[in-house]
Motif scaffolding. Sequence first.
Motif, PDB file in Angstrom:
ATOM      1  N   UNK A 158     -13.178 -15.664   1.690  1.00  0.00           N
ATOM      2  CA  UNK A 158     -13.937 -16.567   0.823  1.00  0.00           C
ATOM      3  C   UNK A 158     -15.418 -16.614   1.169  1.00  0.00           C
ATOM      4  N   UNK A 159     -15.784 -16.041   2.289  1.00  0.00           N
ATOM      5  CA  UNK A 159     -17.178 -16.109   2.704  1.00  0.00           C
ATOM      6  C   UNK A 159     -17.566 -17.471   3.237  1.00  0.00           C
ATOM      7  N   UNK A 160     -16.589 -18.226   3.745  1.00  0.00           N
ATOM      8  CA  UNK A 160     -16.865 -19.565   4.270  1.00  0.00           C
ATOM      9  C   UNK A 160     -16.960 -19.593   5.791  1.00  0.00           C
ATOM     10  N   UNK A 320     -27.041 -14.798   2.995  1.00  0.00           N
ATOM     11  CA  UNK A 320     -27.398 -13.980   1.840  1.00  0.00           C
ATOM     12  C   UNK A 320     -26.281 -13.881   0.795  1.00  0.00           C
ATOM     13  N   UNK A 321     -25.051 -13.992   1.194  1.00  0.00           N
ATOM     14  CA  UNK A 321     -23.960 -13.823   0.244  1.00  0.00           C
ATOM     15  C   UNK A 321     -23.797 -15.042  -0.645  1.00  0.00           C
ATOM     16  N   UNK A 322     -23.431 -14.812  -1.904  1.00  0.00           N
ATOM     17  CA  UNK A 322     -23.043 -15.909  -2.802  1.00  0.00           C
ATOM     18  C   UNK A 322     -21.714 -16.478  -2.306  1.00  0.00           C
ATOM     19  N   UNK A 323     -21.612 -17.797  -2.247  1.00  0.00           N
ATOM     20  CA  UNK A 323     -20.430 -18.446  -1.713  1.00  0.00           C
ATOM     21  C   UNK A 323     -19.861 -19.386  -2.791  1.00  0.00           C
ATOM     22  N   UNK A 324     -18.977 -18.832  -3.588  1.00  0.00           N
ATOM     23  CA  UNK A 324     -18.460 -19.584  -4.741  1.00  0.00           C
ATOM     24  C   UNK A 324     -17.718 -20.851  -4.312  1.00  0.00           C
ATOM     25  N   UNK A 325     -17.129 -20.827  -3.116  1.00  0.00           N
ATOM     26  CA  UNK A 325     -16.375 -21.995  -2.655  1.00  0.00           C
ATOM     27  C   UNK A 325     -17.260 -23.069  -2.086  1.00  0.00           C
TER      28      UNK A 325
END
Length: 327
Positions: A158-160, A320-325
């Motif tokens: 999730x990139x969290x 830098x990453x988009x973190x939709x959560x």
Amino acid sequence: MTSSPVTYAQLTSDTFAPRNGADSDNEDNSQDASVAPQETTIRVTRPTDPIDFVLPRPILSDDDLHDLAFRPAALNSRVTCRIIRFRDGLDKLYPVYKLYIEHLATNEIHHVLTAKKQRKSQTSYYTIFGNIHNVDQEHPGAYITNEKTLGKVRSNFLGTSFSLYSHGNHPEKKTDISKKDLPLREELGAVLYDPNILGFKGPRKMTILTHTLTRDGRRPEFRPESEFETLLAKYKENRMDNMLVLHNKSPQWNEETQSFVLNFSGRVTQASVKNFQIVHDNDLDYIVMQFGRVDRDYFTLDYKYPICLLQAFAIALTSFDAKLACE
């Protein structure tokens, strides 16, 4: 982990002075005790304006690069950097980030680190390289730049959450033949982004985990041999011994601009969800690290004691990453 871990002394310009005789940093520091910050506030006397670190010459050897990347910033000093993102053409989805140490008074810059977002990975995965300038024997006064792998940053699906490691062997995977002569990887830290379960647009909330320094300000190596020993696992189970927990400073809402704002003292000039300042809860006025945008692909990064350059760059990469959560 070894009973007598290697420790890194603080980073100063004198670190890169010509070496004479034995290096005093190699002495045994096995008796050093870590300081846990959870129960006691330790305030450091520091000037209003910290002294800016100056890199006096290019990085000329593995030892130079190792010192620059892994030594924590010295007390009462600030390391000022810029990051440029390259994402043109085929690299649009897999950018390259170059970090330069800059001296604000002279505008002198040194390109010292590069991060590349890896392809064929199910999660965000960056490899960090350091630049060593070897003397060109055929052209006196010129240098040939070689890259050396220093570490990596990898997220969960999730990139969290992100884990930060030095270049080395994974303790639970078959050794890569290219790493057969390397030690077990060193854990440099972890970054967690709080999920935004309400779905409201707003500032990100970050938690940064690192190991505490020794009483004389050195950073010990920690090389976990299992998932149970990692910072993320310990934090989730509230095993906080020898752990330093930092957070991003909460921005204030500005009615005039209708936006959340932080005071970056002129080092950041454009609004962005990526902008942040890192502090300890016991001293919100001491900015351990700050990062933010000044142009479309141009960012500044400043850091201070107790983190090192590789940690600071890795923490910045997580933003830098988009973190939709989370947004």
